[in-house]
Design a protein around this motif. Structure first.
Motif, PDB file in Angstrom:
ATOM      1  N   ARG A   1       0.866  -1.189   0.000  1.00  0.00           N
ATOM      2  CA  ARG A   1       0.000   0.000   0.000  1.00  0.00           C
ATOM      3  C   ARG A   1       0.899   1.234   0.000  1.00  0.00           C
ATOM      4  O   ARG A   1       1.535   1.567   0.990  1.00  0.00           O
ATOM      5  N   THR A   2       0.944   1.905  -1.150  1.00  0.00           N
ATOM      6  CA  THR A   2       1.869   3.026  -1.341  1.00  0.00           C
ATOM      7  C   THR A   2       1.081   4.285  -1.643  1.00  0.00           C
ATOM      8  O   THR A   2       0.276   4.310  -2.579  1.00  0.00           O
ATOM      9  N   ILE A   3       1.282   5.324  -0.858  1.00  0.00           N
ATOM     10  CA  ILE A   3       0.597   6.589  -1.091  1.00  0.00           C
ATOM     11  C   ILE A   3       1.615   7.696  -1.332  1.00  0.00           C
ATOM     12  O   ILE A   3       2.793   7.569  -0.996  1.00  0.00           O
ATOM     13  N   LYS A   4       1.128   8.769  -1.910  1.00  0.00           N
ATOM     14  CA  LYS A   4       1.983   9.914  -2.212  1.00  0.00           C
ATOM     15  C   LYS A   4       2.449  10.567  -0.917  1.00  0.00           C
ATOM     16  O   LYS A   4       1.644  10.884  -0.039  1.00  0.00           O
ATOM     17  N   ALA A   5       3.764  10.757  -0.794  1.00  0.00           N
ATOM     18  CA  ALA A   5       4.304  11.407   0.400  1.00  0.00           C
ATOM     19  C   ALA A   5       3.913  12.869   0.414  1.00  0.00           C
ATOM     20  O   ALA A   5       3.865  13.533  -0.624  1.00  0.00           O
ATOM     21  N   SER A   6       3.630  13.372   1.606  1.00  0.00           N
ATOM     22  CA  SER A   6       3.220  14.778   1.721  1.00  0.00           C
ATOM     23  C   SER A   6       4.356  15.727   1.400  1.00  0.00           C
ATOM     24  O   SER A   6       4.143  16.889   1.092  1.00  0.00           O
ATOM     25  N   ASN A   7       5.607  15.215   1.435  1.00  0.00           N
ATOM     26  CA  ASN A   7       6.762  16.082   1.181  1.00  0.00           C
ATOM     27  C   ASN A   7       7.410  15.792  -0.153  1.00  0.00           C
ATOM     28  O   ASN A   7       8.603  15.991  -0.330  1.00  0.00           O
ATOM     29  N   HIS A   8       6.605  15.308  -1.142  1.00  0.00           N
ATOM     30  CA  HIS A   8       7.201  14.945  -2.416  1.00  0.00           C
ATOM     31  C   HIS A   8       7.421  16.138  -3.330  1.00  0.00           C
ATOM     32  O   HIS A   8       7.899  15.999  -4.433  1.00  0.00           O
ATOM     33  N   THR A   9       7.087  17.320  -2.891  1.00  0.00           N
ATOM     34  CA  THR A   9       7.224  18.497  -3.729  1.00  0.00           C
ATOM     35  C   THR A   9       8.697  18.784  -4.033  1.00  0.00           C
ATOM     36  O   THR A   9       9.595  18.332  -3.342  1.00  0.00           O
TER      37      THR A   9
ATOM     38  N   ALA B   1       4.238  -2.908 -11.517  1.00  0.00           N
ATOM     39  CA  ALA B   1       4.924  -4.203 -11.550  1.00  0.00           C
ATOM     40  C   ALA B   1       5.553  -4.546 -10.204  1.00  0.00           C
ATOM     41  O   ALA B   1       5.808  -5.718  -9.910  1.00  0.00           O
ATOM     42  N   GLY B   2       5.793  -3.531  -9.373  1.00  0.00           N
ATOM     43  CA  GLY B   2       6.328  -3.770  -8.035  1.00  0.00           C
ATOM     44  C   GLY B   2       5.246  -3.991  -6.989  1.00  0.00           C
ATOM     45  O   GLY B   2       5.542  -4.061  -5.801  1.00  0.00           O
ATOM     46  N   LYS B   3       3.991  -4.076  -7.442  1.00  0.00           N
ATOM     47  CA  LYS B   3       2.824  -4.318  -6.587  1.00  0.00           C
ATOM     48  C   LYS B   3       2.528  -3.158  -5.643  1.00  0.00           C
ATOM     49  O   LYS B   3       1.897  -3.336  -4.609  1.00  0.00           O
ATOM     50  N   GLN B   4       2.952  -1.958  -6.036  1.00  0.00           N
ATOM     51  CA  GLN B   4       2.613  -0.755  -5.279  1.00  0.00           C
ATOM     52  C   GLN B   4       1.299  -0.189  -5.819  1.00  0.00           C
ATOM     53  O   GLN B   4       1.048  -0.231  -7.027  1.00  0.00           O
ATOM     54  N   THR B   5       0.498   0.370  -4.941  1.00  0.00           N
ATOM     55  CA  THR B   5      -0.732   1.006  -5.394  1.00  0.00           C
ATOM     56  C   THR B   5      -0.408   2.281  -6.172  1.00  0.00           C
ATOM     57  O   THR B   5       0.494   3.039  -5.804  1.00  0.00           O
ATOM     58  N   ILE B   6      -1.129   2.505  -7.270  1.00  0.00           N
ATOM     59  CA  ILE B   6      -0.855   3.633  -8.161  1.00  0.00           C
ATOM     60  C   ILE B   6      -2.164   4.277  -8.609  1.00  0.00           C
ATOM     61  O   ILE B   6      -3.251   3.823  -8.239  1.00  0.00           O
ATOM     62  N   THR B   7      -2.074   5.304  -9.410  1.00  0.00           N
ATOM     63  CA  THR B   7      -3.229   5.905 -10.075  1.00  0.00           C
ATOM     64  C   THR B   7      -3.037   5.778 -11.583  1.00  0.00           C
ATOM     65  O   THR B   7      -1.959   5.416 -12.049  1.00  0.00           O
TER      66      THR B   7
ATOM     67  N   THR C   1      -7.312   9.116  -0.136  1.00  0.00           N
ATOM     68  CA  THR C   1      -8.705   8.985  -0.564  1.00  0.00           C
ATOM     69  C   THR C   1      -8.875   8.259  -1.891  1.00  0.00           C
ATOM     70  O   THR C   1      -9.996   7.954  -2.283  1.00  0.00           O
ATOM     71  N   SER C   2      -7.771   7.978  -2.600  1.00  0.00           N
ATOM     72  CA  SER C   2      -7.900   7.384  -3.934  1.00  0.00           C
ATOM     73  C   SER C   2      -7.135   6.070  -4.090  1.00  0.00           C
ATOM     74  O   SER C   2      -6.839   5.652  -5.206  1.00  0.00           O
ATOM     75  N   VAL C   3      -6.823   5.415  -2.975  1.00  0.00           N
ATOM     76  CA  VAL C   3      -6.151   4.120  -3.045  1.00  0.00           C
ATOM     77  C   VAL C   3      -7.118   3.074  -3.607  1.00  0.00           C
ATOM     78  O   VAL C   3      -8.260   2.966  -3.163  1.00  0.00           O
ATOM     79  N   ASP C   4      -6.662   2.305  -4.602  1.00  0.00           N
ATOM     80  CA  ASP C   4      -7.470   1.260  -5.214  1.00  0.00           C
ATOM     81  C   ASP C   4      -6.629  -0.013  -5.257  1.00  0.00           C
ATOM     82  O   ASP C   4      -5.600  -0.063  -5.925  1.00  0.00           O
ATOM     83  N   ALA C   5      -7.059  -1.041  -4.553  1.00  0.00           N
ATOM     84  CA  ALA C   5      -6.294  -2.291  -4.459  1.00  0.00           C
ATOM     85  C   ALA C   5      -6.118  -2.976  -5.808  1.00  0.00           C
ATOM     86  O   ALA C   5      -5.217  -3.803  -5.977  1.00  0.00           O
TER      87      ALA C   5
END
Length: 243
Positions: free
Chosen positions: A4-12, A91-97, A82-86
């Protein structure tokens, strides 16, 4: 969800002057620098690890299409809470958009794209790279691995390969070597490398060519951290984060 991979809040975007002197780049900053290598209209495959972070730093005004060998064309950044979709993974099995207009298909079609030479740029992680451009990135003897995934197809077919990796291991040993000690994924295929210390290319006759040094990192530090042949031009500019 396996990862389960989400966007880091400090990725700017992090400006070079905010990089801590002497420590080199973070993994996100390596990805940010590699994103400057993207060209408008590119089809790009992102490997597991640091390369997946590149999706978060695509420069404004650049339209690229990210491809994944598990059957997805049009990967977007990591999702927020709010937009995680299993059902949406790379290919690394990380959640994406997915980007608008993205398409889903079988992995067979995805590998046909790769083997057919339709990917403009492949960005891979690595455990070792040799001065001849050999890459070892799929297996450490004695450790359990699920398989090589698409790595061997990618290095055999890609027109351009950039490696995102750490310059030295956790115990301080160089990972840029005269020859790889780990099982090879591909031979003489790497074109460019971005580490926490530097941007380097592979010389046609062998050797790492130092193109840029990271902010706060001296050329001497890079020389000491590189086991393989290092070619140092007279003037080595500081790493550029902006197109």
């Amino acid at each position: 969800m396996e990862q389960r991979t989400i966007k880091a809040s400090n990725h700017t975007t992090e400006r070079p002057e905010n990089i801590i002197q002497g420590q080199g780049l973070s993994k996100n900053q390596i990805a940010q620098r590699i994103a400057q290598e993207l060209k408008n209209g590119y089809y790009v495959n992102l490997g597991i690890g640091i390369p997946t972070l590149v999706a978060n730093y695509i420069p404004e005004g650049i339209a690229v299409t990210l491809q994944s060998e598990n059957g997805l064309l049009g990967i977007g950044p990591f999702p927020d809470e709010t937009s995680v979709d299993a059902d949406l993974i790379n290919a690394g099995k990380q959640t994406i958009t997915m980007q608008a207009g993205a398409s889903l298909f079988s992995s067979a079609e995805s590998f046909a794209m790769i083997r057919g030479g339709h990917i403009d740029l492949t960005i891979l992680g690595a455990m070792e790279v040799s001065e001849n451009g050999d890459i070892a990135n799929w297996k450490i003897p004695g450790k359990m691995v699920k398989g090589m995934g698409g790595a061997m197809d990618l290095v055999a077919s890609a027109q351009n390969i950039i490696v995102a990796m750490q310059h030295v291991s956790k115990d301080g040993k160089s990972k840029l070597l005269s020859s790889c000690s780990l099982p090879l994924t591909g031979k003489s295929c790497v074109k460019k490398i971005v580490t926490e210390l530097a941007v380097l290319s592979i010389h046609p006759n062998g050797g790492f060519v130092l193109l840029e040094h990271a902010p706060g990192i001296s050329v001497q530090q890079i020389i000491e951290a590189t086991e393989g042949k290092l070619i140092v031009p007279e003037n080595v500019p500081e790493m550029s984060f902006y197109s």
